[in-house]
Design a protein around this motif. Structure first.
Motif, PDB file in Angstrom:
ATOM      1  N   ASP A   1       0.838  -1.186   0.000  1.00  0.00           N
ATOM      2  CA  ASP A   1       0.000   0.000   0.000  1.00  0.00           C
ATOM      3  C   ASP A   1       0.879   1.245   0.000  1.00  0.00           C
ATOM      4  O   ASP A   1       1.907   1.285   0.656  1.00  0.00           O
ATOM      5  CB  ASP A   1      -0.889   0.040   1.253  1.00  0.00           C
ATOM      6  N   VAL A   2       0.435   2.244  -0.729  1.00  0.00           N
ATOM      7  CA  VAL A   2       1.132   3.520  -0.727  1.00  0.00           C
ATOM      8  C   VAL A   2       0.867   4.225   0.599  1.00  0.00           C
ATOM      9  O   VAL A   2      -0.281   4.354   1.017  1.00  0.00           O
ATOM     10  CB  VAL A   2       0.652   4.388  -1.895  1.00  0.00           C
ATOM     11  N   GLN A   3       1.935   4.646   1.231  1.00  0.00           N
ATOM     12  CA  GLN A   3       1.813   5.357   2.500  1.00  0.00           C
ATOM     13  C   GLN A   3       2.716   6.574   2.515  1.00  0.00           C
ATOM     14  O   GLN A   3       3.827   6.545   1.986  1.00  0.00           O
ATOM     15  CB  GLN A   3       2.151   4.436   3.668  1.00  0.00           C
ATOM     16  N   LEU A   4       2.218   7.631   3.108  1.00  0.00           N
ATOM     17  CA  LEU A   4       2.993   8.848   3.324  1.00  0.00           C
ATOM     18  C   LEU A   4       2.813   9.255   4.777  1.00  0.00           C
ATOM     19  O   LEU A   4       1.691   9.249   5.297  1.00  0.00           O
ATOM     20  CB  LEU A   4       2.538   9.975   2.411  1.00  0.00           C
ATOM     21  N   GLN A   5       3.906   9.598   5.411  1.00  0.00           N
ATOM     22  CA  GLN A   5       3.884   9.958   6.826  1.00  0.00           C
ATOM     23  C   GLN A   5       4.581  11.292   6.999  1.00  0.00           C
ATOM     24  O   GLN A   5       5.801  11.370   6.861  1.00  0.00           O
ATOM     25  CB  GLN A   5       4.577   8.882   7.648  1.00  0.00           C
ATOM     26  N   ALA A   6       3.818  12.310   7.298  1.00  0.00           N
ATOM     27  CA  ALA A   6       4.392  13.634   7.526  1.00  0.00           C
ATOM     28  C   ALA A   6       4.739  13.799   9.001  1.00  0.00           C
ATOM     29  O   ALA A   6       4.009  13.331   9.877  1.00  0.00           O
ATOM     30  CB  ALA A   6       3.409  14.710   7.094  1.00  0.00           C
ATOM     31  N   SER A   7       5.842  14.464   9.255  1.00  0.00           N
ATOM     32  CA  SER A   7       6.267  14.709  10.626  1.00  0.00           C
ATOM     33  C   SER A   7       7.111  15.970  10.678  1.00  0.00           C
ATOM     34  O   SER A   7       7.494  16.521   9.641  1.00  0.00           O
ATOM     35  CB  SER A   7       7.059  13.523  11.162  1.00  0.00           C
ATOM     36  N   GLY A   8       7.412  16.406  11.883  1.00  0.00           N
ATOM     37  CA  GLY A   8       8.307  17.539  12.064  1.00  0.00           C
ATOM     38  C   GLY A   8       7.634  18.836  12.447  1.00  0.00           C
ATOM     39  O   GLY A   8       8.309  19.847  12.658  1.00  0.00           O
ATOM     40  N   GLY A   9       6.323  18.828  12.537  1.00  0.00           N
ATOM     41  CA  GLY A   9       5.633  20.047  12.928  1.00  0.00           C
ATOM     42  C   GLY A   9       5.899  20.401  14.377  1.00  0.00           C
ATOM     43  O   GLY A   9       6.502  19.631  15.130  1.00  0.00           O
ATOM     44  N   GLY A  10       5.457  21.574  14.759  1.00  0.00           N
ATOM     45  CA  GLY A  10       5.654  21.998  16.133  1.00  0.00           C
ATOM     46  C   GLY A  10       5.244  23.439  16.326  1.00  0.00           C
ATOM     47  O   GLY A  10       4.673  24.065  15.426  1.00  0.00           O
ATOM     48  N   LEU A  11       5.568  23.941  17.506  1.00  0.00           N
ATOM     49  CA  LEU A  11       5.284  25.327  17.861  1.00  0.00           C
ATOM     50  C   LEU A  11       6.591  26.110  17.859  1.00  0.00           C
ATOM     51  O   LEU A  11       7.538  25.734  18.568  1.00  0.00           O
ATOM     52  CB  LEU A  11       4.630  25.381  19.244  1.00  0.00           C
ATOM     53  N   VAL A  12       6.646  27.160  17.050  1.00  0.00           N
ATOM     54  CA  VAL A  12       7.829  27.997  16.982  1.00  0.00           C
ATOM     55  C   VAL A  12       7.413  29.462  17.021  1.00  0.00           C
ATOM     56  O   VAL A  12       6.240  29.779  16.835  1.00  0.00           O
ATOM     57  CB  VAL A  12       8.662  27.742  15.708  1.00  0.00           C
ATOM     58  N   GLN A  13       8.392  30.326  17.224  1.00  0.00           N
ATOM     59  CA  GLN A  13       8.133  31.758  17.190  1.00  0.00           C
ATOM     60  C   GLN A  13       8.394  32.285  15.783  1.00  0.00           C
ATOM     61  O   GLN A  13       9.129  31.679  14.993  1.00  0.00           O
ATOM     62  CB  GLN A  13       9.015  32.473  18.199  1.00  0.00           C
ATOM     63  N   ALA A  14       7.788  33.396  15.492  1.00  0.00           N
ATOM     64  CA  ALA A  14       7.992  34.029  14.192  1.00  0.00           C
ATOM     65  C   ALA A  14       9.483  34.263  13.960  1.00  0.00           C
ATOM     66  O   ALA A  14      10.213  34.663  14.877  1.00  0.00           O
ATOM     67  CB  ALA A  14       7.236  35.346  14.134  1.00  0.00           C
ATOM     68  N   GLY A  15       9.902  33.972  12.741  1.00  0.00           N
ATOM     69  CA  GLY A  15      11.306  34.136  12.388  1.00  0.00           C
ATOM     70  C   GLY A  15      12.130  32.875  12.529  1.00  0.00           C
ATOM     71  O   GLY A  15      13.242  32.793  11.997  1.00  0.00           O
ATOM     72  N   GLU A  16      11.599  31.895  13.216  1.00  0.00           N
ATOM     73  CA  GLU A  16      12.328  30.647  13.409  1.00  0.00           C
ATOM     74  C   GLU A  16      12.104  29.691  12.237  1.00  0.00           C
ATOM     75  O   GLU A  16      11.388  30.013  11.280  1.00  0.00           O
ATOM     76  CB  GLU A  16      11.933  30.006  14.733  1.00  0.00           C
ATOM     77  N   SER A  17      12.722  28.522  12.334  1.00  0.00           N
ATOM     78  CA  SER A  17      12.698  27.552  11.240  1.00  0.00           C
ATOM     79  C   SER A  17      12.173  26.203  11.720  1.00  0.00           C
ATOM     80  O   SER A  17      12.264  25.866  12.907  1.00  0.00           O
ATOM     81  CB  SER A  17      14.101  27.359  10.660  1.00  0.00           C
ATOM     82  N   LEU A  18      11.654  25.455  10.771  1.00  0.00           N
ATOM     83  CA  LEU A  18      11.243  24.068  10.992  1.00  0.00           C
ATOM     84  C   LEU A  18      11.516  23.298   9.718  1.00  0.00           C
ATOM     85  O   LEU A  18      11.458  23.877   8.615  1.00  0.00           O
ATOM     86  CB  LEU A  18       9.745  23.969  11.302  1.00  0.00           C
ATOM     87  N   THR A  19      11.786  22.013   9.871  1.00  0.00           N
ATOM     88  CA  THR A  19      11.898  21.133   8.717  1.00  0.00           C
ATOM     89  C   THR A  19      10.880  20.017   8.835  1.00  0.00           C
ATOM     90  O   THR A  19      10.891  19.263   9.816  1.00  0.00           O
ATOM     91  CB  THR A  19      13.303  20.530   8.596  1.00  0.00           C
ATOM     92  N   LEU A  20      10.009  19.930   7.863  1.00  0.00           N
ATOM     93  CA  LEU A  20       9.043  18.850   7.799  1.00  0.00           C
ATOM     94  C   LEU A  20       9.598  17.709   6.964  1.00  0.00           C
ATOM     95  O   LEU A  20      10.353  17.935   6.012  1.00  0.00           O
ATOM     96  CB  LEU A  20       7.727  19.341   7.194  1.00  0.00           C
ATOM     97  N   SER A  21       9.223  16.499   7.329  1.00  0.00           N
ATOM     98  CA  SER A  21       9.624  15.314   6.576  1.00  0.00           C
ATOM     99  C   SER A  21       8.380  14.562   6.128  1.00  0.00           C
ATOM    100  O   SER A  21       7.380  14.518   6.837  1.00  0.00           O
ATOM    101  CB  SER A  21      10.478  14.390   7.439  1.00  0.00           C
ATOM    102  N   CYS A  22       8.482  13.973   4.961  1.00  0.00           N
ATOM    103  CA  CYS A  22       7.418  13.120   4.430  1.00  0.00           C
ATOM    104  C   CYS A  22       8.057  11.789   4.058  1.00  0.00           C
ATOM    105  O   CYS A  22       8.768  11.696   3.049  1.00  0.00           O
ATOM    106  CB  CYS A  22       6.762  13.770   3.229  1.00  0.00           C
ATOM    107  N   ALA A  23       7.826  10.788   4.873  1.00  0.00           N
ATOM    108  CA  ALA A  23       8.373   9.455   4.616  1.00  0.00           C
ATOM    109  C   ALA A  23       7.388   8.683   3.752  1.00  0.00           C
ATOM    110  O   ALA A  23       6.200   8.619   4.078  1.00  0.00           O
ATOM    111  CB  ALA A  23       8.618   8.733   5.929  1.00  0.00           C
ATOM    112  N   THR A  24       7.881   8.120   2.670  1.00  0.00           N
ATOM    113  CA  THR A  24       7.005   7.413   1.735  1.00  0.00           C
ATOM    114  C   THR A  24       7.350   5.930   1.684  1.00  0.00           C
ATOM    115  O   THR A  24       8.497   5.532   1.941  1.00  0.00           O
ATOM    116  CB  THR A  24       7.126   7.998   0.326  1.00  0.00           C
ATOM    117  N   SER A  25       6.365   5.135   1.360  1.00  0.00           N
ATOM    118  CA  SER A  25       6.591   3.703   1.186  1.00  0.00           C
ATOM    119  C   SER A  25       5.508   3.125   0.296  1.00  0.00           C
ATOM    120  O   SER A  25       4.453   3.735   0.119  1.00  0.00           O
ATOM    121  CB  SER A  25       6.601   2.990   2.541  1.00  0.00           C
ATOM    122  N   GLY A  26       5.811   1.974  -0.281  1.00  0.00           N
ATOM    123  CA  GLY A  26       4.809   1.272  -1.077  1.00  0.00           C
ATOM    124  C   GLY A  26       4.620   1.806  -2.483  1.00  0.00           C
ATOM    125  O   GLY A  26       3.675   1.405  -3.162  1.00  0.00           O
ATOM    126  N   PHE A  27       5.534   2.682  -2.940  1.00  0.00           N
ATOM    127  CA  PHE A  27       5.396   3.208  -4.301  1.00  0.00           C
ATOM    128  C   PHE A  27       5.754   2.128  -5.312  1.00  0.00           C
ATOM    129  O   PHE A  27       6.817   1.525  -5.227  1.00  0.00           O
ATOM    130  CB  PHE A  27       6.310   4.410  -4.499  1.00  0.00           C
TER     131      PHE A  27
END
Length: 124
Positions: A1-27
């Motif tokens: 089965d095709v699956q996508l898993q997003a992660s990496g969100g959170g609470l930050v202050q304006a001006g800061e950075s975040l990196t989101l990840s999308c792990a995929t499988s089953g392609f």
């Protein structure tokens, strides 16, 4: 089965950075495009960025150009969204999705499979 898993969100202050990840499988398709979308409360889902697996060409919404960068590690099957200089208006649930037609587009109707979202909250 095709699956996508997003992660990496959170609470930050304006001006800061975040990196989101999308792990995929089953392609089972050789070429595809991955898109990042977001949806804020009371608003429609918005295309943020996309990348094509074949040539890694990318596209960005005007609202994030120059601040967000999409990249992929095909060996790991993971797509990243580096988000810099975050603003309160970036607050939303972020989703990743795959387009089997390999068309890098910010229109959500092209995408066939979706992962669950990850919450990004930017405080002022």
């Amino acid at each position: 089965d095709v699956q996508l898993q997003a992660s990496g969100g959170g609470l930050v202050q304006a001006g800061e950075s975040l990196t989101l990840s999308c792990a995929t499988s089953g392609f089972t398709f050789d070429n595809y495009a991955i898109g990042w979308f977001r949806q804020a409360p009371g608003k429609e889902r918005e295309g943020v960025s996309c990348i094509s697996s074949s040539d890694r060409s990318a596209s960005y919404a005007d609202s994030v150009k120059g601040r967000f960068t999409i990249s992929s590690d095909n060996a790991k099957g993971t797509i990243y969204l580096q988000m810099n200089s975050l603003k309160p208006e970036d607050t939303a649930v972020y989703y990743c999705a795959v387009d089997k037609a390999s068309i890098c587009t910010l229109y959500s109707s092209w995408y066939n499979y979706w992962g669950q979202g990850t919450q990004v909250t930017v405080s002022s």
